[in-house]
Design a protein around this motif. Structure first.
Motif, short mmCIF file in Angstrom:
data_model
loop_
_atom_site.label_atom_id
_atom_site.label_comp_id
_atom_site.label_asym_id
_atom_site.label_seq_id
_atom_site.Cartn_x
_atom_site.Cartn_y
_atom_site.Cartn_z
N UNK A 115 -3.08 61.44 43.00
CA UNK A 115 -3.08 59.98 42.91
C UNK A 115 -3.93 59.39 44.01
N UNK A 116 -4.15 58.08 43.94
CA UNK A 116 -4.97 57.39 44.93
C UNK A 116 -6.34 58.05 45.09
N UNK A 117 -6.96 58.29 43.94
CA UNK A 117 -8.29 58.91 43.94
C UNK A 117 -9.27 58.10 43.10
N UNK A 118 -9.00 57.98 41.79
CA UNK A 118 -9.88 57.20 40.93
C UNK A 118 -9.51 55.72 40.97
N UNK A 119 -10.49 54.86 40.83
CA UNK A 119 -10.27 53.42 40.76
C UNK A 119 -9.72 53.05 39.37
N UNK A 120 -9.27 51.82 39.23
CA UNK A 120 -8.85 51.38 37.90
C UNK A 120 -10.06 51.30 36.98
N UNK A 121 -9.85 51.55 35.70
CA UNK A 121 -10.93 51.54 34.73
C UNK A 121 -10.68 52.55 33.62
N UNK A 122 -11.67 52.72 32.75
CA UNK A 122 -11.59 53.66 31.64
C UNK A 122 -12.53 54.83 31.91
#
Length: 419
Positions: A353-360
């Motif tokens: 967790x706490x790795x990719x930003x929000x988005x698709x």
């Protein structure tokens, strides 16, 4: 004037299913039959052949004006590549009609139109002749083609010894420099490196500025947005919409902006792949906290995969590209290499967790042999959304970037001064 008119095009295929009398094959039998097919063994006489009707295209109509730059977007299986094959006259439509005005150059897969035993030099002249060019015209562009492709040292080497990257560079250079009225390019450019892709996009812009027509299929929506003035959105063989590129990409993204965390195929016959490997299952498993129902930026996820291997004594590994919704690869993960024999291969990888930003995001899956040869390449194997989460942060603007790592970060005041 229209360079291409597409009128009610449909394309039907028949999928041949082999099953044993008395019921469908199990996994073991499917694997055994797959291995037998590699070595040319005949199927048992106690089998029944069933044909399934499949429409790769269904009643598609649109016009392409001379000088248009058309991007064709859609998921795998949407019918994009089939459409380009129909336009290139590689295959005939089952119903409907295509009218083409002008000479077409197509680059639909690595090595299109190459004779494996001929050298790079000979294949340039062969491809030029296939395109209807006179020898003098080919000679006029010869040095430009060689320089663009960067194959000077291998010009007199048979192309069967070329790497996939060299194939693509030479194929594109020939198609783009021999001045066709219509240039058709499939996702094959994804094989090249980033620098070569930029060169290709620049060359396609030059081609379009000269008034020639381009049809371009790519999962890289940034490239489509940059190059194309119009776009076509395809889904399951049907045309969903056609129009201005920005609007079509917005429509496409809004319609596919859903979470699809698992894809599974029950038998090798149904599964994507080839006679060497076939995908069985890809699954993204979120590690939710109590009461959580959607993936957000804090959520660790586990990615599990399974595929059937039909190759003996193969050194295999899996490579996964994690891509943004506009097609840029954010990072790549590669599994260790294993010694594999025919059978089912499984594995998994954990993303914190706490790795990719929000988005698709989408995941491209590649099964690789000998750390160099891609046996099968599945675009958009899984699509997933990550929601935003701020916690105690009071700023609610868009957090920039594709990654959003949480690292230990200290800040303190070391001393005070009177102001």
């Amino acid at each position: 004037m229209n360079a291409i008119q597409i009128e009610n095009i449909s394309k039907r295929y028949y999928i041949d299913h082999q099953r044993k009398n008395g019921g469908p094959s199990g996994l073991k039998e499917s694997l055994v039959n797959g291995v037998k097919s590699i070595f040319g063994s005949k199927s048992s006489e106690n089998t029944v052949s069933e044909k399934e009707e499949f429409w790769a295209l269904k009643d598609v109509s649109f016009d392409v004006a001379q000088g248009d730059r058309i991007g064709i977007v859609g998921h795998n299986g949407a019918g994009k590549s089939t459409m380009l094959k129909v336009l290139s006259r590689i295959t005939e439509p089952t119903t409907g009609r295509v009218t083409v005005r002008g000479r077409i150059a197509s680059l639909l897969e690595v090595g299109t139109g190459f004779h494996q035993e001929l050298t790079g030099r000979e294949n340039i002249f062969l491809n030029g002749a296939i395109l209807g060019m006179k020898q003098a015209e080919i000679k006029h562009h010869f040095d430009e083609i060689v320089a663009f492709a960067g194959i000077e040292k291998f010009l007199d080497t048979p192309v069967k010894r070329y790497s996939s990257g060299m194939f693509v560079r030479l194929g594109f250079a020939i198609a783009a420099h021999l001045e066709p009225e219509i240039l058709i390019i499939d996702e094959v450019l994804a094989v090249g490196d980033a620098e070569f892709q930029r060169k290709c996009l620049g060359k396609m812009k030059d081609v379009s500025d000269s008034g020639r027509t381009i049809l371009f299929v790519s999962h890289n929506l940034t490239a489509v947005q940059s190059l194309c003035n119009r776009a076509v959105f395809m889904n399951r063989g049907q045309m969903v919409a056609v129009g201005e590129t920005g609007q079509i990409i917005t429509d496409y993204m809004s319609k596919i902006n859903q979470t699809s965390l698992i894809r599974e195929w029950l038998t090798p016959e149904q599964a994507p792949g080839n006679d060497q490997v076939r995908i069985r299952k890809i699954e993204l498993i979120p590690q939710f906290e109590v009461g959580q129902t959607r993936i957000d930026v804090r959520t660790p996820v586990k990615l599990r995969f399974e595929f059937w291997n039909f190759v003996k004594n193969a050194k295999l590994n899996l490579s996964m590209h994690f891509n943004s919704m506009t097609g840029e690869t954010i990072f790549n993960l590669a599994s260790p290499q294993i010694e594999a024999n025919p059978g089912l291969i499984t594995g998994e990888v954990n993303l914190p967790g706490n790795f990719l930003n929000d988005g698709t995001y989408t995941i491209t899956m590649m099964i690789v042999k000998d750390a160099s040869t891609v046996l099968y390449h599945l675009q958009e194997s899984v699509m997933f959304e990550i929601d935003d989460y701020r916690g105690g942060v009071e700023w609610y603007g868009k957090w920039p970037g594709s990654v959003r790592p949480y690292f230990p970060f200290s800040i303190e005041q070391s001393e005070e001064v009177n102001v």
